[in-house]
Scaffold this motif. Sequence first.
Motif, mmCIF file in Angstrom:
data_model
loop_
_atom_site.group_PDB
_atom_site.id
_atom_site.type_symbol
_atom_site.label_atom_id
_atom_site.label_comp_id
_atom_site.label_asym_id
_atom_site.label_seq_id
_atom_site.Cartn_x
_atom_site.Cartn_y
_atom_site.Cartn_z
ATOM 1 N N ALA A 1 0.914 -1.067 -0.038
ATOM 2 C CA ALA A 1 0.013 0.065 -0.009
ATOM 3 C C ALA A 1 0.861 1.231 0.080
ATOM 4 C CB ALA A 1 -0.879 -0.010 1.258
ATOM 5 N N GLN A 2 1.994 1.185 0.636
ATOM 6 C CA GLN A 2 3.034 2.487 0.731
ATOM 7 C C GLN A 2 3.547 2.604 -0.631
ATOM 8 O OE1 GLN A 2 5.588 2.986 3.794
ATOM 9 N NE2 GLN A 2 4.733 1.715 5.500
ATOM 10 N N LEU A 3 3.701 1.628 -1.385
ATOM 11 C CA LEU A 3 4.233 1.667 -2.669
ATOM 12 C C LEU A 3 3.386 2.184 -3.509
ATOM 13 C CD1 LEU A 3 6.518 1.303 -4.929
ATOM 14 C CD2 LEU A 3 5.697 -1.285 -4.987
ATOM 15 N N THR A 4 1.929 1.749 -3.480
ATOM 16 C CA THR A 4 1.064 2.331 -4.319
ATOM 17 C C THR A 4 0.655 3.744 -4.111
ATOM 18 O OG1 THR A 4 -0.142 0.240 -4.360
ATOM 19 C CG2 THR A 4 -1.292 1.992 -4.854
ATOM 20 N N VAL A 5 0.826 4.245 -2.743
ATOM 21 C CA VAL A 5 0.515 5.865 -2.396
ATOM 22 C C VAL A 5 1.922 6.602 -3.141
ATOM 23 C CG1 VAL A 5 0.499 7.387 -0.711
ATOM 24 C CG2 VAL A 5 -0.589 5.410 -0.499
ATOM 25 N N TYR A 6 3.038 5.849 -2.936
ATOM 26 C CA TYR A 6 4.154 6.585 -3.470
ATOM 27 C C TYR A 6 4.026 6.789 -4.985
ATOM 28 C CZ TYR A 6 9.202 7.604 -4.497
ATOM 29 O OH TYR A 6 10.304 8.130 -5.009
ATOM 30 N N ARG A 7 3.596 5.855 -5.697
ATOM 31 C CA ARG A 7 3.750 5.727 -7.256
ATOM 32 C C ARG A 7 2.525 6.774 -7.458
ATOM 33 N NH1 ARG A 7 8.484 4.497 -8.436
ATOM 34 N NH2 ARG A 7 8.852 2.201 -8.165
ATOM 35 N N LEU A 8 1.336 6.914 -6.840
ATOM 36 C CA LEU A 8 0.333 7.892 -7.376
ATOM 37 C C LEU A 8 0.884 9.209 -6.991
ATOM 38 C CD1 LEU A 8 -2.875 6.274 -5.507
ATOM 39 C CD2 LEU A 8 -2.054 6.225 -7.601
#
Length: 426
Positions: free
Chosen positions: A322-329
């Motif tokens: 989930a942290q990676l997803t937020v970072y990429r967004l």
Amino acid sequence: MSSAEPSVTALGQRFPGAARGLAALRARRLDERFPLLVDSAGAVLLLALSIGSHQRVHPQQWELLLQAALVLPLALRRRRPVQVFAAVAATAFVQWSISWWLHIAVGPADLAVLVALYTVAARRSFRWTVAAFAVTELGVLLAVYRWPPVLSERPQYETAMRVVFLLSGLVTAAVVLGRNVRARQAKLAALHQRARELERQRDQQSALAVAGERSRIAREMHDIVTHNLSVMVALADGAVYANQHAPEKATAAMRQSAETGRQALTDMRRFLGVLRDDEPDALRHPQPGLGQLAALAAQVRAAGLACELRLAGEHGHVSPGAQLTVYRLVQESLTNTLKHAAPGARAVVAVDCSPAAVRVEVRDDGRPLRRAAADPLGAGHGLAGMRDRAAAYGGELTAGPLPGGGWRVAATLDLDLPAPAEEAPS
């Protein structure tokens, strides 16, 4: 070894029953591969045995024809079970009628009735089996009615009962054997069909997994390359502009551009290392998360975009995926602002972490001079990838212009959902 054998082996490890069914189907006997040839040979052999066991050395020609009419139809018993049984039963009735006056003894050829009955039971429905069984039992009664005076000197009733039990037992055994063979063939066919379906499902799942992995790789590479190249282009343009008026700023911009390029190489090496089990850098360089948002904002500010980061709530419980997803967004949103917003734009990144969800919002106040033409809502690969990332965590991404000018991207990730396999860190 054929290409299908490894898949069958793997299938057998997961589904032993299906593998046994396939093995049984593969080990077909000769009579199943060449039924007409085997049945013809069996009919000729039974006819020869019947003629060789005849009581008279020189039997009448009509007796040979009668025996041939009993036996030879068995050559087609698998193709036409009911018709063959009808022909054999009719011939047996003719034999019984003639034997009423001529006292013809029973020979091996009369076994053709049991073989034909067995074939009907093995290859036709239960109704046809019951009908054939009834006809055969009627023949048993007729035979018993004809035979007692010549079979034994005991009382006819006792002899008849013994013969009825004997012949009825043979008839029942033929029917039971035929039905068992039919059930076994149906079970093997069902196992074969199930094995084909499982193999097809496995191939479909493999194709979906490959397509998903390709999409994930393309999405990650797009985020890494597009963002870093956009920052490097902005820094290079700033260095060219400041080269004559402020050489020190141009030097700093070029150094920052080089640092961004090295960071891009590190990100690519990290991502490709995750794809390889034997890559040690995958363990030394974890995927970026919420802790790296500050560095991302600083990198964007160095490229000329004023960026403010607002991080609220504890994020220790947020999974790495989930942290990676937020970072990429956030990374993709800031990259779009760099590419499409007018000079002097300002971006605000707000991330709110709660026990059940993570809310992320990126907005800017720049005039979208080229945004609609270059990447309309839903048309670009960047927005499509962002939607896929948010959907993996049960979220729906919204992106569009603000009423007073600027652009807004927002999404909410549900932390209660299980982490997607493609986002789970290696």
